[in-house]
Motif scaffolding. Structure first.
Motif, mmCIF file in Angstrom:
data_model
loop_
_atom_site.group_PDB
_atom_site.id
_atom_site.type_symbol
_atom_site.label_atom_id
_atom_site.label_comp_id
_atom_site.label_asym_id
_atom_site.label_seq_id
_atom_site.Cartn_x
_atom_site.Cartn_y
_atom_site.Cartn_z
ATOM 1 N N GLY A 69 0.846 -1.175 0.000
ATOM 2 C CA GLY A 69 0.000 0.000 0.000
ATOM 3 C C GLY A 69 0.888 1.232 0.000
ATOM 4 N N LYS A 70 0.458 2.293 -0.671
ATOM 5 C CA LYS A 70 1.239 3.525 -0.750
ATOM 6 C C LYS A 70 0.481 4.632 -0.039
ATOM 7 C CE LYS A 70 3.279 6.804 -3.931
ATOM 8 N NZ LYS A 70 3.295 7.292 -5.295
ATOM 9 N N SER A 71 1.156 5.260 0.914
ATOM 10 C CA SER A 71 0.604 6.422 1.603
ATOM 11 C C SER A 71 1.666 7.508 1.550
ATOM 12 C CB SER A 71 0.269 6.076 3.057
ATOM 13 O OG SER A 71 -0.283 7.203 3.703
ATOM 14 N N GLY A 72 1.350 8.600 0.881
ATOM 15 C CA GLY A 72 2.363 9.625 0.678
ATOM 16 C C GLY A 72 3.407 9.115 -0.296
ATOM 17 N N LEU A 73 4.667 9.092 0.142
ATOM 18 C CA LEU A 73 5.749 8.618 -0.717
ATOM 19 C C LEU A 73 6.257 7.244 -0.321
ATOM 20 C CD1 LEU A 73 7.814 11.913 -1.027
ATOM 21 C CD2 LEU A 73 6.204 10.957 -2.672
ATOM 22 N N SER A 74 5.708 6.646 0.726
ATOM 23 C CA SER A 74 6.251 5.377 1.212
ATOM 24 C C SER A 74 5.296 4.213 0.987
ATOM 25 C CB SER A 74 6.602 5.497 2.692
ATOM 26 O OG SER A 74 5.436 5.734 3.437
ATOM 27 N N PHE A 75 5.902 3.047 0.836
ATOM 28 C CA PHE A 75 5.163 1.804 0.663
ATOM 29 C C PHE A 75 5.297 0.957 1.916
ATOM 30 C CE2 PHE A 75 6.014 2.963 -3.724
ATOM 31 C CZ PHE A 75 4.815 2.667 -4.351
ATOM 32 N N SER A 76 4.231 0.262 2.262
ATOM 33 C CA SER A 76 4.261 -0.710 3.350
ATOM 34 C C SER A 76 3.290 -1.830 3.015
ATOM 35 C CB SER A 76 3.907 -0.057 4.684
ATOM 36 O OG SER A 76 2.613 0.496 4.629
ATOM 37 N N PRO A 77 3.523 -3.021 3.576
ATOM 38 C CA PRO A 77 2.652 -4.159 3.246
ATOM 39 C C PRO A 77 1.215 -3.942 3.714
ATOM 40 C CG PRO A 77 4.634 -4.882 4.387
ATOM 41 C CD PRO A 77 4.606 -3.395 4.455
ATOM 42 N N ILE A 78 0.269 -4.297 2.863
ATOM 43 C CA ILE A 78 -1.145 -4.292 3.262
ATOM 44 C C ILE A 78 -1.417 -5.560 4.049
ATOM 45 C CG2 ILE A 78 -3.523 -4.369 2.444
ATOM 46 C CD1 ILE A 78 -2.630 -2.793 -0.015
ATOM 47 N N THR A 79 -0.861 -6.670 3.588
ATOM 48 C CA THR A 79 -0.988 -7.940 4.293
ATOM 49 C C THR A 79 0.396 -8.438 4.628
ATOM 50 O OG1 THR A 79 -0.944 -9.162 2.230
ATOM 51 C CG2 THR A 79 -3.116 -8.591 3.107
ATOM 52 N N ASN A 80 0.531 -9.078 5.752
ATOM 53 C CA ASN A 80 1.829 -9.593 6.162
ATOM 54 C C ASN A 80 1.988 -11.046 5.778
ATOM 55 O OD1 ASN A 80 3.033 -7.333 7.447
ATOM 56 N ND2 ASN A 80 1.562 -7.564 9.096
ATOM 57 N N LEU A 81 3.177 -11.390 5.322
ATOM 58 C CA LEU A 81 3.506 -12.758 4.976
ATOM 59 C C LEU A 81 3.646 -13.607 6.234
ATOM 60 C CD1 LEU A 81 4.399 -14.782 2.791
ATOM 61 C CD2 LEU A 81 6.702 -13.907 3.054
ATOM 62 N N ASP A 82 4.208 -13.024 7.279
ATOM 63 C CA ASP A 82 4.456 -13.771 8.512
ATOM 64 C C ASP A 82 3.169 -14.016 9.277
ATOM 65 O OD1 ASP A 82 7.393 -11.755 9.020
ATOM 66 O OD2 ASP A 82 7.194 -13.629 7.943
ATOM 67 N N GLU A 83 3.027 -15.219 9.818
ATOM 68 C CA GLU A 83 1.831 -15.565 10.575
ATOM 69 C C GLU A 83 1.721 -14.777 11.875
ATOM 70 O OE1 GLU A 83 0.826 -17.845 7.527
ATOM 71 O OE2 GLU A 83 -0.460 -17.434 9.210
ATOM 72 N N ASP A 84 2.861 -14.378 12.446
ATOM 73 C CA ASP A 84 2.832 -13.654 13.714
ATOM 74 C C ASP A 84 2.767 -12.137 13.530
ATOM 75 O OD1 ASP A 84 5.359 -13.283 12.756
ATOM 76 O OD2 ASP A 84 6.405 -14.077 14.506
ATOM 77 N N ASP A 85 2.438 -11.698 12.312
ATOM 78 C CA ASP A 85 2.251 -10.279 11.991
ATOM 79 C C ASP A 85 3.488 -9.424 12.226
ATOM 80 O OD1 ASP A 85 -1.200 -10.317 12.992
ATOM 81 O OD2 ASP A 85 -0.314 -10.579 11.018
#
Length: 166
Positions: A69-85
Motif C-alpha cells: 500500500g502507498k501512503s504519501g511517498l512510502s510503501f508498506s505491506p497491506i498484508t503480512n507474509l508472517d503468521e505472527d504479523d
C-alpha cells in the motif's frame, strides 16, 4: 475474451484506502474500489483482487500474500507474509503479468509497485522466490514454479521449465 488487469498497489490517504493502481498490459491506471467491484462483477479479471462473500473487494491471497500500500511517498505491506504479523522489511512488490516461452527458456515479466516492468529468467526467479513472496507465482514442494491461472503465457507451448498453471 475478457479484459485482464493486475494490481500493483493500494493507494492510501493516511489509513483510508482511496483506490488501486492497476496495470492493463500497457500502462498503469487508478481505479476506485467501486470501479474494481464493477469490473469483477461483470467477469473481468483483476489479478491480486477478488470479491469476498459479502461482495466487497479484497486481496486475493491465492495470487499474492504481500501486496503493498502507498501512503504519501512510502510503501508498506497491506498484508503480512508472517503468521505472527511481524513487519516485513521488504518494500518492493513484484506481480507476474506475462510468461514468454521459447526454445532457449522461459522469461517472466513482472510489474512492480513502483510502476516498473522487469523480466527474469527461471533461475533468477527461483532465487528471488527463495527470499521474498511475489504475486502470481510460487514454488511448489518440489521446487517447480507454479504460475497463477490468470497470467498471460505466450510463445512455444512446450514447457521446458516445468512451470504449470495453478
Amino acid at each position: 475474451m475478457c479484459k485482464k488487469l493486475t494490481v500493483a498497489y493500494g493507494d492510501y490517504i493516511g489509513q483510508r484506502l482511496v483506490g488501486w493502481c492497476v496495470f492493463n498490459g500497457k500502462d498503469y491506471n487508478f481505479l476506485s474500489d467501486k470501479q474494481v467491484k464493477a469490473r469483477l462483477t461483470i467477469g473481468e479479471l483483476v489479478n491480486g483482487l477478488k470479491l469476498d462473500s459479502e461482495g466487497n473487494v479484497t486481496i486475493d491471497r491465492e495470487f499474492t500474500r504481500m501486496l503493498m500500500g502507498k501512503s504519501g511517498l512510502s510503501f508498506s505491506p497491506i498484508t503480512n507474509l508472517d503468521e505472527d504479523d511481524n513487519e516485513s522489511v521488504m518494500n518492493k512488490y513484484y506481480a507476474l503479468v506475462k510468461v514468454t516461452k521459447d526454445k532457449t527458456g522461459n522469461s517472466y515479466g513482472f510489474i512492480t509497485n513502483r510502476c516498473g516492468y522487469e523480466e527474469f529468467t527461471e533461475t533468477q526467479l527461483k532465487a528471488m522466490l527463495a527470499v521474498m513472496d511475489m504475486g502470481g507465482v510460487r514454488l511448489d514442494s518440489k521446487g517447480k514454479l507454479v504460475v497463477y491461472k490468470g497470467i498471460e503465457v505466450e510463445g512455444d507451448q512446450r514447457d521446458a521449465s516445468g512451470a504449470t498453471e495453478g
